[in-house]
Scaffold this active site. Structure first.
Site, PDB file in Angstrom:
ATOM      1  N   THR A   1      51.306  40.497  46.613  1.00  0.00           N
ATOM      2  CA  THR A   1      51.331  39.111  46.119  1.00  0.00           C
ATOM      3  C   THR A   1      51.696  38.087  47.189  1.00  0.00           C
ATOM      4  O   THR A   1      50.938  37.152  47.447  1.00  0.00           O
ATOM      5  CB  THR A   1      52.311  38.997  44.939  1.00  0.00           C
TER       6      THR A   1
ATOM      7  N   ASP B   1      49.250  39.508  36.223  1.00  0.00           N
ATOM      8  CA  ASP B   1      49.792  40.558  37.073  1.00  0.00           C
ATOM      9  C   ASP B   1      50.779  41.427  36.306  1.00  0.00           C
ATOM     10  O   ASP B   1      50.704  42.655  36.338  1.00  0.00           O
ATOM     11  CB  ASP B   1      50.473  39.936  38.295  1.00  0.00           C
TER      12      ASP B   1
END
Length: 542
Positions: A76, A300
């Site tokens: 990320t 996510d």
């Protein structure tokens, strides 16, 4: 008199010419990064999306169909920083969500900053800043180009996904604090929360959004792109006995406020806050171009918990599509249709759940990283007489303990060679690269370049482990999925441009995540970020 008249005409012509040469820019740029969005999600659920969200972008905008990440690992913080710097971890220094400082051996979280304090919260969640990013962002460059008249605001549930895109000197960055159940910031940006943030937090939207069970948006039997509702490879919320709908979020939220992150309502909350930011800062209404960065992070969290083939993931994207529709309509009204530029991409994708793959007789398994590193340390101790010569196996890398090696005057080259020989024999390991000597490694492209792009000597391990396709780090019997590898499921991401200056179209040639920032710089007629190595995508905006 005649000379005065001619002088006035000349002045008018000069002013008119100056006006014609004024740089044209949109009123507002909106960068949307959908966390863990695989490229195929644009099309997998397309027949179920409405006309105003993803499908509006695809119809009215320009899509780069083959956009790839060109670094390792595909995590990320790395992805967000690369999107907005046009650079790679070797240069911008954000080598993972966490990394091992090679000089001290200490673990570092990407946005930790002990020199700042939280604003809106007394928890550790507020002690964050962009200090660890070594390069400027496209948002920084916009501020510099307009002598800081442009307003830049970052918004996300995740600290790193708000802070890193917004750059070093934005107007503000905000993220969600589970302890206080509200959006917060840090003293890097401000001394106190603006009134509009306090008012938004006072509405207690997290409690409202989780007050009802999470059920499917449409009848559950219509979710034909997904597997059965209750399968062994999906995770569960605390207190749940099955993985099935409905998920009773209200009771869970009372004990575990971060449950909103793992539901579609985290995206709703984020986009509602983004609208409040547009209104609170009057973004897109001034003389200079403003920039809003948005990370939709719930995709996510849900993906990690359930895996790409779950009804939960399908539902979170169908709901996000509706939220984007609402958000774009808001921008149409607030800023004006055609006055704002949007790009939508992802920080990374995701692998299929291991046990899902195994269920369908496809090769996949878990790489037991901790177990392998312990065994490696035992081997090295037997050969070199010292324990814990490897500090960590984080980020699919081997981080050696240089203090012991130097103090005991051990043969570092021999240690590396022994470690590589051991790792290469482990199940699931395809390649082991000594990054210092990677030029001689028999590793195919693009993997070799991705390793080089991801390696920062002060923040990356000496050896890079590359697993077999569909393998990832985890424990046997684990649920959900993750990301971080070079494979297309992790690195093939969406990239759609929409709005100001964008003509409908589609590009099939390969481009890269690093190309987003320089393309924005070209569209805005500003300087590229100072660590940028990407290329302009010339088809965008033509």
């Amino acid at each position: 008199m005649k000379k005065l008249h001619l002088s006035l005409i000349a002045l008018i012509i000069a002013i008119a010419g100056f006006a014609q040469n004024t740089v044209k820019r949109p009123k507002l740029v909106v960068g949307i990064v959908v966390d863990q969005m695989r490229w195929d999600y644009l099309y997998r659920y397309a027949d179920r999306y409405g006309t105003g969200g993803f499908n509006r972008m695809l119809k009215e905008g320009y899509t780069c169909e083959n956009t790839f990440i060109s670094h390792l690992p595909s995590f990320t913080a790395v992805g967000h920083t690369t999107v907005f710097t046009g650079s790679v971890p070797a240069i911008h220094g954000i080598t993972g969500n966490d990394w091992v400082d090679q000089l001290t051996g200490k673990s570092v979280y990407c946005t930790d900053d002990s020199t700042v304090q939280g604003v809106g919260s007394n928890s550790k969640a507020g002690k964050m800043s962009p200090r660890n990013n070594l390069a400027t962002t496209i948002t920084d460059e916009l501020r510099l180009a307009t002598n800081f008249r442009s307003k830049v605001v970052g918004v996300s549930l995740k600290d790193r996904a708000s802070i890193l895109p917004a750059g070093h000197n934005p107007t503000a960055a905000f993220w969600f604090d589970d302890d206080s159940r509200q959006f917060i910031s840090s003293t890097w940006y401000m001394k106190e929360l603006p009134n509009w943030v306090t008012q938004f937090n006072g509405r207690k939207e997290p409690e409202t959004l989780t007050s009802k069970p999470w059920n499917t948006l449409y009848p559950i039997n219509t979710y034909t792109q997904s597997t059965a509702d209750d399968v062994k490879w999906e995770g569960k919320f605390k207190g749940e006995k099955t993985t099935s709908f409905p998920h009773d979020l209200k009771d869970i939220f009372k004990q575990d406020p971060d449950v909103i992150r793992s539901s579609p309502y985290g995206n709703t909350l984020t986009l509602n806050f983004a609208k409040a930011a547009v209104d609170g800062y009057q973004l897109g209404t001034g003389a200079s171009t403003d920039f809003l960065t948005i990370n939709c992070a719930s995709t996510d969290y849900v993906g990690h918990m359930y895996g790409p083939n779950s009804i939960e993931v399908e539902d979170v994207y169908l709901r996000l599509d509706k939220d984007l529709d609402t958000f774009f309509k808001y921008l149409d009204q607030k800023v004006g249709k055609g006055n704002y530029l949007v790009f939508l991409t992802a920080d990374h994708g995701a692998a299929h759940a291991i046990r899902f793959m195994q269920e369908h007789q496809m090769p996949a398994d878990f790489f037991q990283n901790g177990k392998v590193i312990r065994a490696l340390n035992d081997l090295l101790k037997a050969q070199f007489g010292e324990d814990k010569l490897v500090r960590s196996g984080a980020n699919y890398q081997v981080h050696f303990n240089y203090d012991i090696i130097e103090n005991r005057k051990l043969d570092y080259t021999a240690i590396k060679k022994a470690a590589m020989a051991f790792l290469q024999k482990q199940d699931g390991v395809q390649f082991v690269a000594d990054v210092e000597n990677i030029g001689n490694a028999a590793i195919p492209e693009p993997i070799k370049t991705m390793i080089i792009n991801g390696h920062n000597p002060k923040r990356s391990g000496a050896l890079q482990i590359v697993l077999d396709p569909a393998w990832f780090s985890g424990s046997p019997g684990g649920t959900g999925t993750t990301h971080g590898t070079w494979n297309p499921h992790d690195t093939h991401i969406p990239l759609v441009w929409f709005g100001w200056g964008i003509k409908p179209g589609k590009l099939t040639r390969e481009v890269h995540m690093t190309d987003i920032a320089p393309t924005l710089a070209a569209l805005l007629h500003i300087q590229r970020p100072n660590g940028c190595i990407g290329s302009v995508i010339p088809e965008v905006g033509q």
